[in-house]
Design an enzyme around this catalytic site. Structure first.
Site, PDB file in Angstrom:
ATOM      1  N   LYS A 177      -7.777   2.131  -2.402  1.00 20.26           N
ATOM      2  CA  LYS A 177      -6.629   1.685  -1.078  1.00 20.26           C
ATOM      3  C   LYS A 177      -6.655   2.613  -0.293  1.00 20.26           C
ATOM      4  O   LYS A 177      -6.734   2.101   0.640  1.00 20.26           O
ATOM      5  CB  LYS A 177      -5.501   0.653  -1.146  1.00 20.26           C
ATOM      6  CG  LYS A 177      -5.189   0.533   0.026  1.00 20.26           C
ATOM      7  CD  LYS A 177      -5.517  -0.984   0.446  1.00 20.26           C
ATOM      8  CE  LYS A 177      -4.947  -1.561   2.104  1.00 20.26           C
ATOM      9  NZ  LYS A 177      -3.461  -1.770   1.585  1.00 20.26           N
ATOM     10  N   LYS A 180       0.775   5.840   8.573  1.00 22.35           N
ATOM     11  CA  LYS A 180       1.273   6.080   7.688  1.00 22.35           C
ATOM     12  C   LYS A 180      -0.183   5.745   5.780  1.00 22.35           C
ATOM     13  O   LYS A 180       0.064   6.775   5.049  1.00 22.35           O
ATOM     14  CB  LYS A 180       2.187   4.270   6.121  1.00 22.35           C
ATOM     15  CG  LYS A 180       2.813   4.834   5.344  1.00 22.35           C
ATOM     16  CD  LYS A 180       2.203   4.177   4.394  1.00 22.35           C
ATOM     17  CE  LYS A 180       2.563   2.314   4.428  1.00 22.35           C
ATOM     18  NZ  LYS A 180       1.240   1.569   3.643  1.00 22.35           N
ATOM     19  N   SER A 219       0.918  -1.450  -0.053  1.00 23.75           N
ATOM     20  CA  SER A 219       0.379   0.281   0.353  1.00 23.75           C
ATOM     21  C   SER A 219       1.314   1.022  -0.168  1.00 23.75           C
ATOM     22  O   SER A 219       1.658   1.459   1.087  1.00 23.75           O
ATOM     23  CB  SER A 219      -0.963   0.262   1.580  1.00 23.75           C
ATOM     24  OG  SER A 219      -2.091  -1.178   1.149  1.00 23.75           O
TER      25      SER A 219
END
Length: 303
Positions: free
Chosen positions: A174, A242, A99
């Protein structure tokens, strides 16, 4: 693409290792590389092959899969003289299950094509449990013909697999997924603290909530973990931090305002800053407890 094809799998972490093992079980020839050699040994014990370098792992591979934490990590394993692009055979598929930032995914896809490699950004959702059970949700960006060639590989690790657009699109979807998941975990955490404050039978409460409009996969998968205060990581809070950075940065670039997303991103950041980054993202609950003045909450480290 038959099940005799050779796959190089780079990044054997919490989700990467079970994914690689499932590919081995599906009949693929899987060669794994990881900075921690004990993870490679686990893949070998499950029927795979180990490599001591990226170059060794990708030599002869028809498919290269990367599953590493962040944008810089992906760039580090695919670019440069020691990277996968320099050693992969022309025509190989590169599937990035990490990701990362959508703009980085698009840029690295261009670099891959220049090296004669076919790129797909294919981040996954479902956590450790989804990886173990091979039921991950996979959102894929890239060329439709390359997606078709990759489907037998993706079907071995996922259940819901959708081509969502050109390179970078998988990472954009995502990012949206991570926004929804974080907001859901935060709301679930607040609901449990609220229920506990009134002495409600929380097991019964979550059961009935799960059967109504408040029901969700987040409630199903994270509700009991919160009740049990079991924050063994299936997906580390630091990684979700993150990801929320990716969401807020990409939204700013697009000129999109995400008021709830910005608040949840700060709550995730606060929980990580309090020392809980190595815990499961359901540990957002601990942040809610702190805000509610629960003095018994102390920083933990994941075992």
């Amino acid at each position: 693409m038959s099940n005799t094809k050779n796959i190089a799998f780079i990044g054997l972490g919490i989700m990467g290792l079970p994914m690689a093992i499932n590919l081995t079980k599906a009949g693929f020839n899987v060669t794994g590389y990881n900075r921690s050699p004990e993870k490679v040994a686990e893949l070998v014990a499950a029927g795979g092959t180990g490599a001591t370098s990226i170059a060794e792992a990708v030599a002869g591979a028809d498919v290269i899969i990367t599953m590493v934490p962040d944008s810089a990590d992906v760039e580090g394993v695919v670019s440069g003289e020691a990277g996968a692009f320099a050693h992969a055979k022309v025509g190989a598929l590169w599937i990035d299950n990490s990701s990362i930032r959508p703009d980085v995914a698009a840029r690295l896809s261009n670099e891959a094509r220049a090296a004669g490699i076919r790129p797909l950004d294919a981040p996954v959702s479902g956590g450790e449990a989804g990886a173990i059970d091979a039921v991950l949700s996979i959102m894929v960006g890239g060329d439709s013909a390359d997606f078709a060639d990759a489907e037998p590989v993706l079907n071995a690790v996922g259940k819901t697999i959708v081509h969502v657009g050109p390179s970078g699109s998988g990472q954009t979807v995502k990012a949206a997924n991570q926004l929804i998941v974080a907001a859901n975990i935060q709301a679930l955490s607040e609901a449990v603290v609220f229920l506990e404050a009134y002495g409600v039978d929380t097991d019964a409460a979550l059961k009935v909530l799960g059967g109504g409009l408040a029901g969700s996969k987040v409630l199903d998968q994270k509700g009991q973990k919160i009740l049990d205060r079991n924050f063994e990581p299936g997906f580390r809070l630091a990684l979700h931090h993150k990801d929320m950075g990716i969401v807020t940065s990409a939204a700013r670039e697009a000129g999109v305002i995400l008021p709830l997303g910005a608040i949840v991103a700060q709550l995730v950041a606060s929980t990580v800053a309090s020392g809980d980054g190595a815990l499961d993202h359901s540990a957002l609950f601990r942040g809610v407890e702190r805000l509610s003045g629960k003095s018994e909450v102390a920083a933990l480290s994941a075992s």
